[in-house]
Design an enzyme around this catalytic site. Structure first.
Site, short mmCIF file in Angstrom:
data_model
loop_
_atom_site.label_atom_id
_atom_site.label_comp_id
_atom_site.label_asym_id
_atom_site.label_seq_id
_atom_site.Cartn_x
_atom_site.Cartn_y
_atom_site.Cartn_z
N ARG B 44 6.17 0.40 -0.28
CA ARG B 44 5.10 1.28 -0.77
C ARG B 44 4.69 2.21 0.36
NH1 ARG B 44 -0.53 1.73 -1.09
NH2 ARG B 44 -1.14 2.76 -3.02
N SER B 113 1.04 -3.08 -12.45
CA SER B 113 -0.30 -3.45 -11.98
C SER B 113 -1.29 -3.44 -13.13
CB SER B 113 -0.79 -2.46 -10.92
OG SER B 113 0.00 -2.53 -9.77
N LYS B 145 -5.62 0.05 -0.04
CA LYS B 145 -5.34 1.00 -1.10
C LYS B 145 -6.58 1.84 -1.33
CE LYS B 145 -2.73 0.90 -5.42
NZ LYS B 145 -3.59 1.35 -6.51
#
Lengths: 229, 229
Positions: B44, B113, B145
């Site tokens: 990511r 998610s 995040k």
């Protein structure tokens, strides 16, 4: 029009969501550009989430499909495929063109940004059918792209066009281009001008597009008249 | 190991290039995590260019392929495909899971998610085989995040796991998770913990990973001992 491998890049609008004042503004801008005779549209919004990009792409396809103007997606080959768009455009920091072509398959358009004759020669050296079009620039200084390279000017454009001609790769000029640049772009061998701020965020995107379309028609017609002499 | 549709999410490392101090730090972190027993890795890096992401993915695959640990790419299905990675993970703002599955084909892993029981029920209602795993969270507040939603806690996790169980969708917990959280995650029905800052940027990623692996083994063994009574 089904996915054209070679789109007409004469007046190629690259969208800028911020300049257009948001996604709805992009749709209105593209609607005006279509009325003005835009020949191709590239959806570019590096700040959008993937889902926002897909939603905007769907709205643009609904406008463009009925009139046969192709839609190309910048960088995101997955979004191009998910949308069923006409192709993708990759830069030197995006997916490698060979990988992008493998994912896109043979039927769709693939454009590649280059700035130098060396990059054009590298594109020419790719397996045949990898790339359909080179985007060359920035020709003039640009404010639409944060990470743009130094301007190459009409001379730099001509050198890249020359390098690309070995692979018969058409070149579309990009970077701060206005209507008055068209004769020099045409003289340098470009097949069209890709524009962002010349159309996005202007009071009349339709008129701005039409002005570019007309300038290209005039430049080409002057050449034909010249060769006929 | 060829692309496993159902990966083992027991200790699922999600990489963070900034926390790891750059791409080379990500590679070293994953190397340590592999030695510590990590069961899956997700690449990511929303700030990277596509080409940087591909280069980092290639470096991780070179580490992970020989030891049979799957690599999944966050958001970028095109990058997952270009890499030949084991799958992709999409969030609620990424590509629609049905579109992502269509692009990935049936052989690769797809994670999604979710934060709420409603989102889990929507995942259960997708065509069978669309999604292989739900990432549920954030369980604890997270700083990894920027756009994370409010923490759902172990109770919220248990409610999502319950909703997902109707579709037999395994759930991996995510969001500010540490070793000491594992018993509660296990009790809530999670199949593993996805971690970022518990491993990335720590002085000893191998030890941090091993601690999580051990906690999961102990939690499961306590359950088995309990059910055997």
């Amino acid at each position: 029009m089904s996915a054209p491998a070679r789109l007409d890049p004469t007046v190629y609008l690259v969208t800028d969501t911020r300049l257009c004042g948001g996604p709805a503004g992009v749709v209105e801008t593209v609607r005006g550009a279509v009325s003005g005779g835009v020949t191709a549209v590239q959806l570019r919004d590096p700040g959008a989430s993937t889902r926002e990009l897909v939603a905007l792409g769907e709205a643009l396809l609904a406008l463009l499909r009925p009139v046969g103007v192709p839609l190309v997606v910048d960088d995101r080959v997955d979004v191009a495929l998910a949308l069923g768009a006409d192709g993708a455009h990759v830069g030197q920091s995006d997916l490698d063109p060979v990988a992008a072509r493998r994912l896109l398959g043979p039927g769709r358009h693939l454009g590649l940004s280059v700035s130098t004759p060396d990059e054009a020669r590298a594109a020419v050296a790719l397996p045949p059918g990898t790339v359909d079009l080179l985007g060359v620039g920035p020709v003039n200084p640009t404010t639409s792209k944060a990470d743009a390279r130094p301007a190459v000017g009409a001379d730099g454009l001509a050198r890249v066009v020359h390098a690309a001609s070995a692979g018969r790769l058409p070149c579309v000029a990009i970077g701060g281009l206005r209507t008055q640049d068209v004769p020099a772009l045409h003289a340098a061998g470009a097949a069209g001008s890709a524009v962002v701020s010349a159309v996005c965020g202007t009071p009349d995107p339709e008129a701005a597009t039409r002005s570019l379309v007309r300038a290209w028609a005039e430049a080409r017609s002057a050449t034909r008249a010249g060769s006929a002499r």
